[in-house]
Scaffold this motif. Structure first.
Motif, mmCIF file in Angstrom:
data_model
loop_
_atom_site.group_PDB
_atom_site.id
_atom_site.type_symbol
_atom_site.label_atom_id
_atom_site.label_comp_id
_atom_site.label_asym_id
_atom_site.label_seq_id
_atom_site.Cartn_x
_atom_site.Cartn_y
_atom_site.Cartn_z
ATOM 1 N N ARG A 86 28.355 37.269 39.716
ATOM 2 C CA ARG A 86 26.812 37.173 38.525
ATOM 3 C C ARG A 86 27.187 37.564 37.432
ATOM 4 N NH1 ARG A 86 26.157 42.369 39.508
ATOM 5 N NH2 ARG A 86 27.046 43.683 41.270
ATOM 6 N N LEU A 87 27.000 36.646 36.303
ATOM 7 C CA LEU A 87 26.881 37.277 35.129
ATOM 8 C C LEU A 87 26.449 38.259 34.727
ATOM 9 C CD1 LEU A 87 27.571 36.217 32.019
ATOM 10 C CD2 LEU A 87 25.885 34.954 32.038
ATOM 11 N N ARG A 88 26.048 39.493 34.660
ATOM 12 C CA ARG A 88 26.036 40.646 33.445
ATOM 13 C C ARG A 88 25.110 40.043 32.587
ATOM 14 N NH1 ARG A 88 27.207 45.483 35.774
ATOM 15 N NH2 ARG A 88 27.069 46.699 34.075
ATOM 16 N N GLU A 89 23.554 39.638 32.402
ATOM 17 C CA GLU A 89 22.464 38.813 31.074
ATOM 18 C C GLU A 89 22.206 39.837 30.663
ATOM 19 O OE1 GLU A 89 22.026 34.306 31.730
ATOM 20 O OE2 GLU A 89 20.525 35.594 33.194
ATOM 21 N N ARG A 90 21.950 41.133 31.363
ATOM 22 C CA ARG A 90 21.436 42.678 30.620
ATOM 23 C C ARG A 90 21.322 43.521 31.613
ATOM 24 N NH1 ARG A 90 15.632 44.213 30.947
ATOM 25 N NH2 ARG A 90 15.216 42.871 32.721
ATOM 26 N N VAL A 91 21.766 45.000 30.811
ATOM 27 C CA VAL A 91 22.237 45.536 31.304
ATOM 28 C C VAL A 91 21.326 46.956 30.945
ATOM 29 C CG1 VAL A 91 24.294 47.611 31.615
ATOM 30 C CG2 VAL A 91 24.430 45.328 31.687
ATOM 31 N N SER A 92 20.991 47.862 31.165
ATOM 32 C CA SER A 92 20.615 49.383 31.219
ATOM 33 C C SER A 92 21.614 49.801 31.918
ATOM 34 C CB SER A 92 18.928 48.930 31.788
ATOM 35 O OG SER A 92 17.992 50.506 31.611
ATOM 36 N N ASN A 93 21.494 51.212 30.706
ATOM 37 C CA ASN A 93 22.453 52.486 31.773
ATOM 38 C C ASN A 93 23.061 51.897 32.657
ATOM 39 O OD1 ASN A 93 20.515 54.307 30.220
ATOM 40 N ND2 ASN A 93 18.670 54.184 31.872
ATOM 41 N N GLY A 94 24.406 51.302 32.317
ATOM 42 C CA GLY A 94 25.339 50.725 33.297
ATOM 43 C C GLY A 94 24.720 49.583 33.798
ATOM 44 N N ILE A 95 23.233 49.754 34.549
ATOM 45 C CA ILE A 95 23.107 48.642 35.598
ATOM 46 C C ILE A 95 22.532 47.336 35.246
ATOM 47 C CG2 ILE A 95 21.193 48.721 38.022
ATOM 48 C CD1 ILE A 95 23.972 51.280 37.979
ATOM 49 N N SER A 96 23.187 46.773 36.382
ATOM 50 C CA SER A 96 22.756 44.998 35.472
ATOM 51 C C SER A 96 20.949 45.050 36.488
ATOM 52 C CB SER A 96 23.644 44.095 36.253
ATOM 53 O OG SER A 96 23.173 42.811 36.218
ATOM 54 N N GLU A 143 30.387 39.430 30.501
ATOM 55 C CA GLU A 143 30.731 40.151 30.723
ATOM 56 C C GLU A 143 30.377 39.860 33.081
ATOM 57 O OE1 GLU A 143 30.887 45.226 32.553
ATOM 58 O OE2 GLU A 143 30.340 44.620 30.721
ATOM 59 N N PHE A 144 31.360 40.006 33.898
ATOM 60 C CA PHE A 144 31.410 39.322 35.129
ATOM 61 C C PHE A 144 31.334 40.467 36.408
ATOM 62 C CE2 PHE A 144 32.420 36.295 32.728
ATOM 63 C CZ PHE A 144 31.146 35.088 32.881
ATOM 64 N N THR A 145 30.007 40.415 37.410
ATOM 65 C CA THR A 145 30.195 41.269 38.413
ATOM 66 C C THR A 145 30.990 40.359 39.603
ATOM 67 O OG1 THR A 145 29.203 43.663 37.393
ATOM 68 C CG2 THR A 145 29.360 43.482 39.500
ATOM 69 N N ILE A 146 31.611 40.347 40.602
ATOM 70 C CA ILE A 146 31.836 39.842 41.905
ATOM 71 C C ILE A 146 32.140 41.301 42.268
ATOM 72 C CG2 ILE A 146 33.554 38.763 42.876
ATOM 73 C CD1 ILE A 146 33.415 39.358 38.768
ATOM 74 N N ASP A 147 31.121 40.744 43.354
ATOM 75 C CA ASP A 147 30.734 41.565 44.848
ATOM 76 C C ASP A 147 31.728 40.880 45.962
ATOM 77 O OD1 ASP A 147 28.124 42.993 44.065
ATOM 78 O OD2 ASP A 147 27.617 41.256 44.113
ATOM 79 N N CYS A 148 31.973 41.767 46.632
ATOM 80 C CA CYS A 148 33.258 41.531 47.518
ATOM 81 C C CYS A 148 32.658 42.576 49.364
ATOM 82 C CB CYS A 148 34.730 41.886 47.682
ATOM 83 S SG CYS A 148 35.120 40.568 45.849
ATOM 84 N N PHE A 149 33.455 41.691 49.918
ATOM 85 C CA PHE A 149 33.904 42.789 51.199
ATOM 86 C C PHE A 149 34.503 41.808 52.163
ATOM 87 C CE2 PHE A 149 33.035 42.502 55.764
ATOM 88 C CZ PHE A 149 32.743 43.070 56.021
ATOM 89 N N THR A 150 35.233 42.351 52.816
ATOM 90 C CA THR A 150 36.849 42.891 53.380
ATOM 91 C C THR A 150 36.677 43.513 54.514
ATOM 92 O OG1 THR A 150 37.954 42.935 51.063
ATOM 93 C CG2 THR A 150 39.148 43.494 53.287
ATOM 94 N N ASP A 151 37.144 42.798 55.568
ATOM 95 C CA ASP A 151 36.647 43.375 57.216
ATOM 96 C C ASP A 151 37.846 43.939 57.401
ATOM 97 O OD1 ASP A 151 38.524 41.833 58.078
ATOM 98 O OD2 ASP A 151 37.738 40.368 58.952
ATOM 99 N N ARG A 152 37.595 44.601 58.497
ATOM 100 C CA ARG A 152 38.508 46.088 59.300
ATOM 101 C C ARG A 152 40.491 45.187 59.398
ATOM 102 N NH1 ARG A 152 36.718 44.142 63.944
ATOM 103 N NH2 ARG A 152 37.006 44.738 65.380
ATOM 104 N N HIS A 153 40.573 43.935 59.372
ATOM 105 C CA HIS A 153 41.479 43.279 59.312
ATOM 106 C C HIS A 153 42.151 43.259 57.765
ATOM 107 C CE1 HIS A 153 40.584 43.082 63.712
ATOM 108 N NE2 HIS A 153 39.173 42.613 63.342
ATOM 109 N N GLY A 154 41.421 43.239 56.431
ATOM 110 C CA GLY A 154 41.680 42.733 55.115
ATOM 111 C C GLY A 154 42.189 42.117 55.296
ATOM 112 N N MET A 155 40.876 41.364 55.471
ATOM 113 C CA MET A 155 40.530 40.215 55.667
ATOM 114 C C MET A 155 39.383 39.837 54.332
ATOM 115 S SD MET A 155 40.966 37.723 58.912
ATOM 116 C CE MET A 155 40.504 35.791 57.899
ATOM 117 N N LEU A 156 39.616 38.966 53.214
ATOM 118 C CA LEU A 156 38.468 39.562 52.371
ATOM 119 C C LEU A 156 37.690 38.103 52.645
ATOM 120 C CD1 LEU A 156 37.360 39.683 49.335
ATOM 121 C CD2 LEU A 156 38.509 38.311 48.187
#
Length: 435
Positions: free
Chosen positions: A205-215, A186-199
């Motif tokens: 990041r690979l979620r290697e160990r998870v506790s209560n839904g938090i990586s 399972e992977f999480t991909i953090d993103c940032f999009t500016d006010r002009h809609g540009m990514l």
């Protein structure tokens, strides 16, 4: 210097809220104010804290928030829970937040993200989404992964190995979704999009160990697939500021969407380890400011564990501390203790160094601390203690604490002076995790 913008984080005790607080801790532009409906770790972590607020589904919350915004001079607000994200987006769209700016994506995106069915419907032509099955069907491909239609983290998720287990959970949770089981990583991909809609940023990041839904254990991953998928999602929905999505692999290796969220992830501090402070970028963007992003390119592995905070009801103005085997530790400066001492000094407390260094080492204490690059000016007094004389005889303040590695010295000071005494570890545990 311009005054800092005041940022209200609600609910502040969630892992998301705590991460936002860490991200703003040393900002020269923004100052965090935490708000909570329950008393939890947020009361310990936030220097500026407002407790006792109604829950997010309480009609009284908006009125109380307006009182809080006025009293705390709030400029911007960041919701730190999925339900709060949607509620604040609704208020912002209706103009109910007044002059306080909401940091986040528009209402339509927040509504889609809060529903798994709507998320998959809207994004099925953009990215692979999981197959959904009717729990009443007779021919089902077990095992099935069950999760609530509206939910977050790992709450309410189950693995149903057979029809009996499926029937049990479906009866208890009528809104539960029966999804295909994805056995891969399972992977999480953090993103940032500016006010002009540009990514502007993607970081997987690979979620290697998870506790209560938090990586709690993550490793950075470089794969162009994630950026391609991020652009596809960003084109299908309108985002602003920080957001993330999660993917999991089928047995075939194909990546499949699990969820999207138009908010900070609980482990988005991972991006800060790469030099990208997503909450601060989101705040600047919310103020219609252009931003630049620099990413440190290296492989990262992070791990998290529970941290302890404490509060004491004893107020003190003086700190008496030992030198050898306390402030100087194993031949070097105890950097965590000296950080606490600098914190005490910035709070206006007087620092007193009480030591037998001269008597035992035939070296001036001033020379010893200077040889370790510790300024003499850090201390208001240096109290030399002769051999045979207890340190309690030199402690002449009642509103004080005492720090020493020696149990016998601590016990004597506690008995004679009746003030709190601490070993190094105890002191750092109590005061060392700076806000």
């Amino acid at each position: 210097m311009k005054p800092k913008k005041r940022v209200f984080i609600f609910p502040c005790g969630s892992e998301i809220g705590l991460e936002l607080n860490r991200a703003l801790a040393y900002s020269t532009h923004f100052e965090a104010v935490g708000g909570n409906s329950v008393e939890d770790h947020g009361a310990f972590a936030f220097e500026h804290y407002v407790g006792g607020l109604p829950f997010v589904d309480d009609p009284e919350l908006l009125r109380r928030l307006h009182e809080t915004f006025a009293r705390e001079r709030i400029d911007l607000v960041i919701p730190a829970h999925d339900s709060a994200v949607l509620r604040f987006a609704e208020w912002a769209a209706a103009g109910d937040l007044g002059d306080v700016r909401l940091v986040g994506s528009p209402l339509e995106t927040c509504r889609v993200a809060r529903s798994k069915i709507e998320t998959y419907r809207r994004l099925q032509d953009a990215v692979p989404v999981p197959e959904l099955h009717d729990p009443r069907s007779k021919d089902l491909p077990f095992p099935l992964f069950l999760k609530p239609e509206v939910g977050q983290g790992s709450r309410g998720v189950y693995l149903a190995p057979d029809s009996e287990s499926l029937a049990f959970h479906a009866f208890r949770h009528p809104d539960i979704l029966a999804c295909e089981y994805l056995p891969g990583p399972e992977f999480t991909i953090d993103c940032f999009t500016d006010r002009h809609g540009m990514l502007r940023y993607t970081g997987a990041r690979l979620r290697e160990r998870v506790s209560n839904g938090i990586s709690v254990g993550s490793t950075s991953v470089e794969d162009p697939q994630f950026e391609f998928l991020a652009h596809a999602i960003n084109s299908a929905l309108t985002f602003r500021g920080q957001w993330f999505f999660q993917m999991k692999k089928r047995a075939s290796g194909e990546l499949v969407l699990l969820e999207i969220a138009p908010r900070a992830a609980g482990t988005s501090g991972f991006a800060r380890a790469m030099g990208v402070n997503l909450p601060v970028l989101s705040l600047h963007d919310a103020l219609d400011r252009d931003i630049d992003i620099h990413i440190n390119r290296y492989k990262i592995v992070t791990d998290r564990a529970l941290a302890t905070r404490a509060k004491i009801d004893f107020k003190f103005s003086h700190v008496f501390t030992d030198l050898d085997d306390t402030l100087i530790w194993e031949g070097g400066v105890n950097h965590r203790l000296i950080a606490v001492l600098y914190r005490f000094r910035s709070e206006g407390k007087q620092l007193h160094l009480v030591t037998r260094h001269l008597a035992r080492h035939a070296e001036l204490t001033e020379d010893a601390i200077e040889s370790h690059a510790i300024s003499r000016r850090l201390f208001d007094r240096i109290l030399e203690t002769p051999e045979g004389v207890r340190k309690s005889h030199l402690i002449d303040r009642r509103d004080a604490i005492f720090i020493d590695d020696s149990f016998s010295e601590r016990a004597d000071v506690a008995a004679v002076r009746n003030i709190p005494v601490f070993d190094i570890n105890e002191l750092i545990e109590l005061f060392g995790d700076l806000r």
